[in-house]
Design a protein around this motif. Sequence first.
Motif, PDB file in Angstrom:
ATOM      1  N   GLY A 107      -8.286  14.585   7.428  1.00 29.10           N
ATOM      2  CA  GLY A 107      -8.493  13.162   7.703  1.00 29.10           C
ATOM      3  C   GLY A 107      -8.053  12.264   6.575  1.00 29.10           C
ATOM      4  O   GLY A 107      -7.091  11.519   6.686  1.00 29.10           O
ATOM      5  N   SER A 108      -8.748  12.337   5.433  1.00 32.03           N
ATOM      6  CA  SER A 108      -8.516  11.356   4.374  1.00 32.03           C
ATOM      7  C   SER A 108      -7.303  11.710   3.523  1.00 32.03           C
ATOM      8  O   SER A 108      -6.967  12.876   3.306  1.00 32.03           O
ATOM      9  CB  SER A 108      -9.758  11.226   3.499  1.00 32.03           C
ATOM     10  N   LEU A 109      -6.660  10.637   3.039  1.00 35.00           N
ATOM     11  CA  LEU A 109      -5.527  10.742   2.121  1.00 35.00           C
ATOM     12  C   LEU A 109      -5.737   9.736   0.991  1.00 35.00           C
ATOM     13  O   LEU A 109      -6.503   8.785   1.129  1.00 35.00           O
ATOM     14  CB  LEU A 109      -4.215  10.440   2.859  1.00 35.00           C
ATOM     15  N   PRO A 110      -5.038   9.911  -0.134  1.00 33.55           N
ATOM     16  CA  PRO A 110      -5.155   8.945  -1.227  1.00 33.55           C
ATOM     17  C   PRO A 110      -4.391   7.661  -0.911  1.00 33.55           C
ATOM     18  O   PRO A 110      -3.527   7.631  -0.031  1.00 33.55           O
ATOM     19  CB  PRO A 110      -4.519   9.684  -2.406  1.00 33.55           C
ATOM     20  N   GLY A 111      -4.722   6.584  -1.645  1.00 38.41           N
ATOM     21  CA  GLY A 111      -3.967   5.346  -1.522  1.00 38.41           C
ATOM     22  C   GLY A 111      -4.593   4.353  -0.572  1.00 38.41           C
ATOM     23  O   GLY A 111      -5.644   4.589   0.030  1.00 38.41           O
ATOM     24  N   THR A 112      -3.893   3.220  -0.421  1.00 38.80           N
ATOM     25  CA  THR A 112      -4.391   2.126   0.415  1.00 38.80           C
ATOM     26  C   THR A 112      -3.359   1.638   1.424  1.00 38.80           C
ATOM     27  O   THR A 112      -3.638   0.708   2.171  1.00 38.80           O
ATOM     28  CB  THR A 112      -4.804   0.935  -0.469  1.00 38.80           C
ATOM     29  N   ASP A 113      -2.184   2.250   1.473  1.00 43.70           N
ATOM     30  CA  ASP A 113      -1.098   1.804   2.346  1.00 43.70           C
ATOM     31  C   ASP A 113      -1.087   2.636   3.619  1.00 43.70           C
ATOM     32  O   ASP A 113      -0.599   3.774   3.627  1.00 43.70           O
ATOM     33  CB  ASP A 113       0.232   1.928   1.604  1.00 43.70           C
ATOM     34  N   ILE A 114      -1.627   2.087   4.710  1.00 42.29           N
ATOM     35  CA  ILE A 114      -1.732   2.866   5.945  1.00 42.29           C
ATOM     36  C   ILE A 114      -0.361   3.166   6.534  1.00 42.29           C
ATOM     37  O   ILE A 114      -0.151   4.227   7.127  1.00 42.29           O
ATOM     38  CB  ILE A 114      -2.638   2.146   6.984  1.00 42.29           C
ATOM     39  N   ALA A 115       0.601   2.258   6.380  1.00 43.53           N
ATOM     40  CA  ALA A 115       1.939   2.509   6.921  1.00 43.53           C
ATOM     41  C   ALA A 115       2.569   3.728   6.251  1.00 43.53           C
ATOM     42  O   ALA A 115       3.139   4.597   6.919  1.00 43.53           O
ATOM     43  CB  ALA A 115       2.821   1.277   6.752  1.00 43.53           C
ATOM     44  N   GLU A 116       2.455   3.806   4.920  1.00 43.53           N
ATOM     45  CA  GLU A 116       3.004   4.943   4.197  1.00 43.53           C
ATOM     46  C   GLU A 116       2.245   6.225   4.546  1.00 43.53           C
ATOM     47  O   GLU A 116       2.848   7.286   4.740  1.00 43.53           O
ATOM     48  CB  GLU A 116       2.933   4.684   2.689  1.00 43.53           C
ATOM     49  N   ALA A 117       0.927   6.151   4.623  1.00 36.55           N
ATOM     50  CA  ALA A 117       0.137   7.333   4.979  1.00 36.55           C
ATOM     51  C   ALA A 117       0.524   7.851   6.352  1.00 36.55           C
ATOM     52  O   ALA A 117       0.644   9.064   6.566  1.00 36.55           O
ATOM     53  CB  ALA A 117      -1.354   6.995   4.938  1.00 36.55           C
ATOM     54  N   GLN A 118       0.729   6.937   7.292  1.00 29.40           N
ATOM     55  CA  GLN A 118       1.106   7.353   8.642  1.00 29.40           C
ATOM     56  C   GLN A 118       2.488   8.002   8.664  1.00 29.40           C
ATOM     57  O   GLN A 118       2.717   8.987   9.365  1.00 29.40           O
ATOM     58  CB  GLN A 118       1.075   6.151   9.588  1.00 29.40           C
ATOM     59  N   ARG A 119       3.413   7.460   7.853  1.00 25.64           N
ATOM     60  CA  ARG A 119       4.749   8.062   7.767  1.00 25.64           C
ATOM     61  C   ARG A 119       4.670   9.483   7.223  1.00 25.64           C
ATOM     62  O   ARG A 119       5.351  10.390   7.719  1.00 25.64           O
ATOM     63  CB  ARG A 119       5.660   7.209   6.878  1.00 25.64           C
ATOM     64  N   ILE A 120       3.839   9.677   6.207  1.00 25.96           N
ATOM     65  CA  ILE A 120       3.694  11.018   5.623  1.00 25.96           C
ATOM     66  C   ILE A 120       3.144  11.995   6.656  1.00 25.96           C
ATOM     67  O   ILE A 120       3.651  13.108   6.827  1.00 25.96           O
ATOM     68  CB  ILE A 120       2.791  10.955   4.377  1.00 25.96           C
ATOM     69  N   VAL A 121       2.097  11.583   7.353  1.00 23.83           N
ATOM     70  CA  VAL A 121       1.479  12.470   8.343  1.00 23.83           C
ATOM     71  C   VAL A 121       2.456  12.829   9.462  1.00 23.83           C
ATOM     72  O   VAL A 121       2.596  13.997   9.838  1.00 23.83           O
ATOM     73  CB  VAL A 121       0.197  11.826   8.915  1.00 23.83           C
ATOM     74  N   LEU A 122       3.132  11.841   9.993  1.00 20.94           N
ATOM     75  CA  LEU A 122       4.070  12.102  11.086  1.00 20.94           C
ATOM     76  C   LEU A 122       5.257  12.938  10.609  1.00 20.94           C
ATOM     77  O   LEU A 122       5.807  13.735  11.374  1.00 20.94           O
ATOM     78  CB  LEU A 122       4.555  10.788  11.687  1.00 20.94           C
ATOM     79  N   GLY A 123       5.631  12.775   9.334  1.00 16.48           N
ATOM     80  CA  GLY A 123       6.745  13.552   8.813  1.00 16.48           C
ATOM     81  C   GLY A 123       6.386  14.984   8.473  1.00 16.48           C
ATOM     82  O   GLY A 123       7.159  15.907   8.759  1.00 16.48           O
ATOM     83  N   GLU A 124       5.210  15.180   7.871  1.00 12.07           N
ATOM     84  CA  GLU A 124       4.838  16.520   7.399  1.00 12.07           C
ATOM     85  C   GLU A 124       4.075  17.334   8.441  1.00 12.07           C
ATOM     86  O   GLU A 124       4.022  18.567   8.347  1.00 12.07           O
ATOM     87  CB  GLU A 124       3.988  16.410   6.130  1.00 12.07           C
TER      88      GLU A 124
END
Length: 334
Positions: free
Chosen positions: A17-34
């Motif tokens: 669930g949780s990831l570091p940081g505060t940028d939801i757009a970047e977090a979503q890109r990472i999740v969808l990519g990895e």
Amino acid sequence: MTDQAWPWPTGAATGIGSLPGTDIAEAQRIVLGELPNLPHLPELPARGPGADLIGRTAGLLVELPVELYAARWRIAPRPGRELRRARDLMERDLDQLAEQAEEYAGPIKVQAGGPFTLAADLELPIGGRMLRDPGAVRDLTGSLTEGLREHVAAVARRLPRASVLLQLDEPSLPAVLAGRVRTESGLGTYPAADVELVSTLLRSLIEAVGVPTVVHCCAPDVPVELIRSTGAAGLALDLSLVTDLDPLGEAIDAGLGLLAGAVPTRPPSNGRAPTSAEVADRVRVLWDRLAFPRARLAEQVVVTPACGLAGATPEYARAVLKACHDAGRRLAED
């Protein structure tokens, strides 16, 4: 065990669930990519109140408003600023998910705190945790059930080609069952919850929400048999905390899926994330100790980090998700 279709593809991997940081757009890109075959809606607790597990979930409650008081969430007489912020953050997250994954057609996982972890943390207006009042716990479960139904529907509207998988986070469940939740003074504990009540309320929530649900518990003494009795599709746990294999083996043999937390949330002493081969081996070792055929492993097991990654560096978090995905692929190729 009878044949069944799991609510995830063979060789799947996902995040807790949780990831570091505060940028939801970047977090979503990472999740969808990895994690392309089982992405999840990221949680970013570093954004502050309303992005934490309790505040984020409390924002989903129906007709049960909450507020922050002395840095703790409690039931409030009416909706206020903190509740609006929690709901705004969730709405922003769902809009970002729709923008980046509009055409996604596989399973998508969303997470929320379970009713007993919520009851062990949320305070009543008169003081004390909701856990002290069984009637309040029932009301809380009913409110959360309606909120989760609406949340799942909101995700489905934004991603019409996807299927929703719900994860209930219940890290406090073992303490609730064992009577280890401390009172506010710290001098006492609340009585142990009735096992039948816990099972009944969790089962009623899972049935009413109406989508495949996994229960996540990254604590020692996970009540495996109780979770299996709720009708959950799977159990998410930290493999390093598994000490008694018999209940887990019985649950898996009866058809419970396993989200296997096989990667530590913080870097080991050498500073690097485990390789996908090392992660796959950790899962295989457990599976072999349970004496199940390897042919079932990649279908019934999803590879995950041991728990949330909010405390990790962005580089380590991304490496962990990639290692989980590649490990899942290795298991599917066995």
